[in-house]
Design an enzyme around this catalytic site. Sequence first.
Site, short mmCIF file in Angstrom:
data_model
loop_
_atom_site.label_atom_id
_atom_site.label_comp_id
_atom_site.label_asym_id
_atom_site.label_seq_id
_atom_site.Cartn_x
_atom_site.Cartn_y
_atom_site.Cartn_z
N GLU A 94 1.10 -1.28 0.36
CA GLU A 94 -0.05 0.38 0.01
C GLU A 94 0.90 1.00 -0.08
O GLU A 94 1.80 1.53 0.58
CB GLU A 94 -0.77 -0.07 1.09
CG GLU A 94 -2.10 -0.94 1.58
CD GLU A 94 -3.01 -1.38 2.09
OE1 GLU A 94 -4.42 -1.15 2.15
OE2 GLU A 94 -2.47 -0.70 3.36
N CYS A 107 3.70 8.28 1.44
CA CYS A 107 4.13 7.99 2.33
C CYS A 107 4.32 6.67 1.81
O CYS A 107 3.38 5.63 1.03
CB CYS A 107 3.18 7.90 3.10
SG CYS A 107 3.50 5.95 4.65
N CYS A 114 6.23 -7.42 6.67
CA CYS A 114 7.38 -6.57 7.74
C CYS A 114 7.73 -7.64 8.83
O CYS A 114 6.84 -8.68 9.11
CB CYS A 114 6.77 -5.93 8.78
SG CYS A 114 8.29 -4.76 9.16
N CYS A 118 6.06 -5.44 16.23
CA CYS A 118 5.67 -4.30 16.40
C CYS A 118 4.17 -5.41 17.14
O CYS A 118 2.84 -5.41 16.15
CB CYS A 118 5.84 -3.74 16.40
SG CYS A 118 6.97 -3.31 15.68
N CYS A 121 1.54 -2.70 16.09
CA CYS A 121 1.03 -2.71 14.59
C CYS A 121 0.06 -3.82 13.47
O CYS A 121 0.57 -4.90 13.42
CB CYS A 121 2.93 -2.19 13.75
SG CYS A 121 2.57 -1.57 11.99
N CYS A 344 -1.98 5.83 9.78
CA CYS A 344 -0.19 5.18 10.89
C CYS A 344 -0.53 4.26 11.34
O CYS A 344 -1.47 3.16 12.15
CB CYS A 344 0.27 5.87 12.04
SG CYS A 344 0.67 7.46 11.64
N1 SAH Z 1 9.25 -0.23 10.51
C1 SAH Z 1 9.57 1.84 10.05
C2 SAH Z 1 8.25 2.09 9.47
C3 SAH Z 1 7.19 2.05 9.90
S1 SAH Z 1 6.66 4.08 9.48
C4 SAH Z 1 9.60 2.23 11.83
O1 SAH Z 1 8.84 1.33 12.45
O2 SAH Z 1 9.41 3.10 11.41
C5 SAH Z 1 5.31 3.12 10.34
C6 SAH Z 1 4.75 3.82 11.78
O3 SAH Z 1 3.76 4.54 12.77
C7 SAH Z 1 5.38 3.85 12.95
O4 SAH Z 1 5.93 5.22 13.83
C8 SAH Z 1 4.82 2.97 13.69
O5 SAH Z 1 5.83 2.37 14.84
C9 SAH Z 1 3.55 3.34 13.69
N2 SAH Z 1 2.41 3.04 14.19
C10 SAH Z 1 2.37 1.69 13.73
N3 SAH Z 1 1.17 0.81 14.31
C11 SAH Z 1 0.70 2.04 14.98
C12 SAH Z 1 -0.67 2.57 14.96
N4 SAH Z 1 -1.60 0.55 15.64
N5 SAH Z 1 -1.11 3.94 15.14
C13 SAH Z 1 -0.76 4.10 15.72
N6 SAH Z 1 0.84 4.35 15.33
C14 SAH Z 1 1.56 3.75 14.65
#
Ligand code: SAH
Length: 374
Positions: A94, A107, A114, A118, A121, A344
């Site tokens: 996406e 973005c 991935c 996390c 996420c 995000c």
């Molecule tokens: N792997 C990289 C790039 C992904 S950026 C990284 O971790 O930075 C995506 C961003 O969205 C990251 O800061 C991630 O931690 C955040 N994110 C992931 N899940 C989320 C959620 N459910 N709500 C808000 N932010 C989230």
Amino acid sequence: MDTPRKDLVGLSREELAAEMALIGEKPFRTKQLWHWIYHQGETDFLNMTTLARPLREKLAEAYVVSRPAVSRLQHSEDGTRKWLLRFEDGNEAETVYIPEEDRGAVCLSSQVGCTLTCKFCHTGTQLLVRNLTSAEIVGQFMTARDSYGEWPSPTDEGRMISNIVLMGMGEPLFNWDNVSTAVKIITDGEGIAVSRRRITLSTAGVVPMIRRCGAELGINLAISLHAVTDSVRDSIMPINKKYPLAELMRACRDYPGLNNARRITFEYVMLKGINDSPADCRELLRLIEGIPAKFNLIPFNPWPGSAYECSDHGVVKRFSDMLFEAGYSAPIRQPRGRDILAACGQLRSESERVKCSRLKERVAAGIADDHNPG
Ligand code: SAH
């Protein structure tokens, strides 16, 4: 059977020059082609009118200038757009465009799925399928531009798509070669020409690659920090077990090119009862002391099956105020595109990995903490 025509998108300048040498063309053709592909956005060789017709035909026989196929395009009520793109092998990822008044950020994803898992996420629930190629990363940007008709490349001021964040699916620093080639293509002044200052790469903290990102690409860095103690960070971001906070902070301190005008962005997702207390905030300030820093507080975006809640608004506001009073910029990120799962952490595609070999690599690297073969 015909051999498939080679895609010219995603080749570095050197690789494109080598391709021209291969078909017996002079080096200056590289510059001309580059201009057509990345400045004009032309995909049809026959329209490349500065090239002699026989050469256009020769190129069309051997090459393509591709775009990923758009599987689905969704529009949020707030103007955010999300593309589900399908690549040659059927895998999907996406891309999101987030408009603001007179500009906006696209973005980009760096991987299908991935490895990081996390806990908060959505992408983390999809195992890694594969890295995206440089063509696929640049192709995401070009697709967004196609849809806004921003060809030929507009000047810096006139652009709707003015900024790029590498914050989509995947961990960009686990796909260094392709991400760095893509960034070099996108920043090349004779093509797409997006300034390095307008590009931000976000990482969960792949410590050994952070320095290279600053030294070789010179783009802005964002760190998905999200917790201020190793125990909490270990529990929500498994990568912390490999690269704990002290090492991560050291890499941030040493990031090349930092100064007050060029700060590291610390992203902090607000998780109710987990990382959002005033004590957490004080610890955060202590951790980043001496680093030119700014913050981005991200209200947690829920997704189907997620186990967390977003901190209450008052709690997020208090956290933001404390950082602000300590002299830092700490805006609360306005969630965008939630209605189409474009915010995000909400990105995901249905592509599933079938091979087991990758999983073994992940386990060996100490990143996988489950044995779900996907
Ligand atoms: N792997 C990289 C790039 C992904 S950026 C990284 O971790 O930075 C995506 C961003 O969205 C990251 O800061 C991630 O931690 C955040 N994110 C992931 N899940 C989320 C959620 N459910 N709500 C808000 N932010 C989230």
